[in-house]
Design a protein around this motif. Structure first.
Motif, short mmCIF file in Angstrom:
data_model
loop_
_atom_site.label_atom_id
_atom_site.label_comp_id
_atom_site.label_asym_id
_atom_site.label_seq_id
_atom_site.Cartn_x
_atom_site.Cartn_y
_atom_site.Cartn_z
N LEU A 74 0.83 -1.19 0.00
CA LEU A 74 0.00 0.00 0.00
C LEU A 74 0.87 1.25 0.00
O LEU A 74 1.80 1.38 0.80
N ASP A 75 0.59 2.16 -0.87
CA ASP A 75 1.32 3.42 -0.95
C ASP A 75 0.45 4.50 -0.32
O ASP A 75 -0.45 5.03 -0.97
N ILE A 76 0.69 4.78 0.94
CA ILE A 76 -0.19 5.72 1.62
C ILE A 76 -0.09 7.12 1.01
O ILE A 76 -1.08 7.85 0.96
N ARG A 77 1.08 7.47 0.49
CA ARG A 77 1.21 8.78 -0.15
C ARG A 77 0.33 8.85 -1.40
O ARG A 77 -0.35 9.84 -1.64
N GLY A 78 0.36 7.78 -2.21
CA GLY A 78 -0.45 7.77 -3.42
C GLY A 78 -1.93 7.81 -3.12
O GLY A 78 -2.71 8.46 -3.83
N ILE A 79 -2.35 7.13 -2.05
CA ILE A 79 -3.75 7.14 -1.66
C ILE A 79 -4.15 8.51 -1.12
O ILE A 79 -5.23 9.03 -1.43
#
Length: 258
Positions: A74-79
């Motif tokens: 999971l890419d929290i920055r992208g989300i």
């Protein structure tokens, strides 16, 4: 086909409660035992469920492996970024995203203010951990012994007269933040900069990141910035929902003040 998938997925919450036999699964799904058995066999073949020697079924190791792999990727920055950009477009102020890594709180995303007076924060730069609102949220979520150990080994620079003076004051502030679920930095790092922040939580409910809105008091006062707190918290909740893979609450009509 969609009904079959729906039934198969309905088995997982049941087994999450503990092992269940064929009859219990059939009763939960309201289907014949033969139908339940076909579904269980298919899930078993893929490692999603496991058949125990006592003929009961439980969740399989493959399911946990997939969940762990998904979390790691999971890419929290992208989300988070589209939500941060939307908040920035609505309020015009600087929006940050931060995480806690290796005893530092780091900015991993930033959307610049549209106003001429801007902050000098940078992506990848550690924040002032004893005063920053995002740092308070990230540290407040840690277990109490870990919070205390961190607080006692930190230095406490007096950036301004409002800076956190010592470990005792820091622990008191963290306890307050933990209870209320949001944080502020009102001139603690720079006299002219105020900040409000909210936590972003993962599927387990732990704080995985924190986001904030910051603005100089020549643009808005601290009281004016605090009126944005409800929207900041809703944005963090929307990011949390997407990050955790659960439905988000539909946005509500915004008011000028809470």
């Amino acid at each position: 086909m969609s009904q079959t998938v729906d039934r198969a997925l309905s088995i997982l919450p049941l087994l999450a409660e503990g092992p269940a036999n064929l009859e219990q699964v059939a009763q939960r799904l309201d289907v014949h035992k033969s139908t339940a058995l076909r579904l269980l066999r298919t899930l078993h073949e893929h490692g999603i469920v496991y058949r125990q020697p006592d003929q009961r079924y439980r969740l399989g190791a493959r399911l946990f492996a997939l969940a762990q792999e998904a979390m790691e990727n999971l890419d929290i920055r992208g989300i988070a970024h589209p939500h941060l950009a939307e908040l920035n477009a609505a309020c015009g102020h600087t929006v940050h995203l931060a995480v806690y890594e290796e005893d530092e709180v780091l900015y991993i995303d930033k959307v610049e203010s549209r106003y001429p007076v801007r902050m000098y924060s940078r992506i990848g730069k550690p924040v002032a951990i004893t005063v920053a609102a995002v740092a308070k949220l990230l540290l407040a979520d840690l277990p109490e012994p870990e919070r205390r150990a961190i607080a006692e080994r930190l230095d406490y620079p007096r950036y301004t007269a409002r800076s956190t003076p010592d470990a005792a004051a820091f622990l008191t502030e963290l306890a307050k933040v933990r209870e209320q679920g949001w944080a502020t930095d009102l001139g603690g790092h720079e006299e002219s900069i105020n900040c409000v922040a909210a936590p972003i939580r993962d599927a387990s409910g732990r704080v995985a990141a924190a986001m904030s809105v910051s603005a100089p008091n020549v643009v808005v006062s601290a009281d004016e910035l605090l009126t944005l707190l409800p929207r900041v918290r809703r944005t963090a909740e929307a990011i949390s929902a997407e990050y955790a893979g659960r439905p988000s609450t539909p946005p509500r009509t915004e008011r000028a003040a809470p």
